[in-house]
Design an enzyme around this catalytic site. Structure first.
Site, short mmCIF file in Angstrom:
data_model
loop_
_atom_site.label_atom_id
_atom_site.label_comp_id
_atom_site.label_asym_id
_atom_site.label_seq_id
_atom_site.Cartn_x
_atom_site.Cartn_y
_atom_site.Cartn_z
N SER A 145 0.88 -1.18 0.00
CA SER A 145 0.00 0.00 0.00
C SER A 145 0.90 1.21 0.00
O SER A 145 2.09 1.12 0.36
CB SER A 145 -0.87 -0.01 1.26
OG SER A 145 -1.52 1.23 1.46
N TYR A 158 -2.41 -1.20 10.44
CA TYR A 158 -2.36 -1.35 8.98
C TYR A 158 -1.03 -0.84 8.43
O TYR A 158 -0.36 -1.51 7.65
CB TYR A 158 -3.53 -0.59 8.34
CG TYR A 158 -3.66 -0.81 6.85
CD1 TYR A 158 -4.18 -1.99 6.34
CD2 TYR A 158 -3.27 0.18 5.94
CE1 TYR A 158 -4.31 -2.20 4.98
CE2 TYR A 158 -3.40 -0.02 4.58
CZ TYR A 158 -3.92 -1.21 4.10
OH TYR A 158 -4.04 -1.40 2.74
#
Length: 269
Positions: A145, A158
């Protein structure tokens, strides 16, 4: 790019019953790869994903339902993959996210996100990479990401998992860099780092932003993009699939250890 360049290859894509994973599976299937389909899905959802991937061109597709929080279940899946011929291409796409401040997030949330996003990838890679080395060709592509490269508030587990995934991928890239040859294609390990992409995982953030601003979905998306992504455009899952297809090409034998942003300039700022 050569048509059918993945004929005779087998790809395992975790989290491939929907979203980015399904788009990746269909992209590789269109080039002739057999596809190991994976995800948490009921029988109807699994059958639908397999059928869609076969329709895209996969000569075979098989569903695996391993819980990525469970190392034993992952080991079982990888053993079944080896019995099926083994994964020439491994895409670790399965991922989860929950937003909240460090003070508010529970330790159970931390453990779950790290287990799926980071440990799960380790458990697939440690089984797949030695077999790829034996063949002299292999591709691991981990879907990280932009949050594997930069941080944002309220995403501590995350962000930690994605930074960890980028770092682990670089270690694996170094360990396998000398395997194989230009002719066989070598064994490479890379990350794709998407920014805002049209998937279900961002829906809670869109809803929250809409409620915060008192606006609809379109306006909420535009506000989110204006904050982070200079292109002001989301990416489509199919675009991530095309990047992975390029990395799977044997000509990409010397591209390893990279973290490729597909983020409209987010991480260029």
């Amino acid at each position: 790019m050569n048509e059918g360049m993945l004929r005779g290859k087998t790809a395992l894509i975790t989290g491939s019953v929907q979203g980015i994973g399904l788009a990746i599976a269909k992209t590789l299937a269109a080039q002739g790869a057999r596809i190991g389909v994976h995800g948490l899905a009921n029988a109807e959802q699994a059958d639908a994903a397999v059928a869609e991937i076969k329709a895209a061109g996969a000569p075979e597709a098989r569903f695996f339902d391993a819980d990525m929080r469970d190392p034993d279940a992952i080991d079982q899946m990888m053993s079944e993959m080896e019995s099926w011929g083994g994964a020439d291409i491994l895409v670790n796409n399965a991922g989860i996210q929950k937003t909240g401040s460090m003070a508010d997030l529970s330790r159970e949330t931390w453990d779950m996100i790290l287990a799926v996003n980071l440990s799960g990838a380790f458990h697939t890679m440690r089984r797949a990479l030695p077999k790829m080395a034996e063949r002299g060709y292999g591709r691991v592509v981990n879907i990280a990401s932009v949050h594997g490269l930069v941080a944002s508030k309220d995403k501590s587990p995350y962000v930690a998992s994605k930074f960890g995934l980028v770092g682990m991928s670089r270690v694996a890239a170094l360990e396998y860099a000398s395997v194989g040859s230009r002719e066989t294609g070598g064994v490479t390990v890379n990350c794709i780092c998407p920014g805002w992409t049209e998937t279900a995982i961002i829906e809670p953030q869109i809803v929250a932003r809409g409620e915060q601003l008192g606006v609809g979905c379109t306006e909420a998306i535009a506000d989110l993009l204006s904050e982070k992504q200079p292109s002001l455009r989301t990416s489509k899952p199919e675009e991530i699939g095309q990047a992975i297809l390029w990395l799977a090409n044997p000509i990409a034998h010397n591209i390893t250890g990279i973290s490729l942003p597909i983020d409209g300039g987010w991480t260029a700022q």
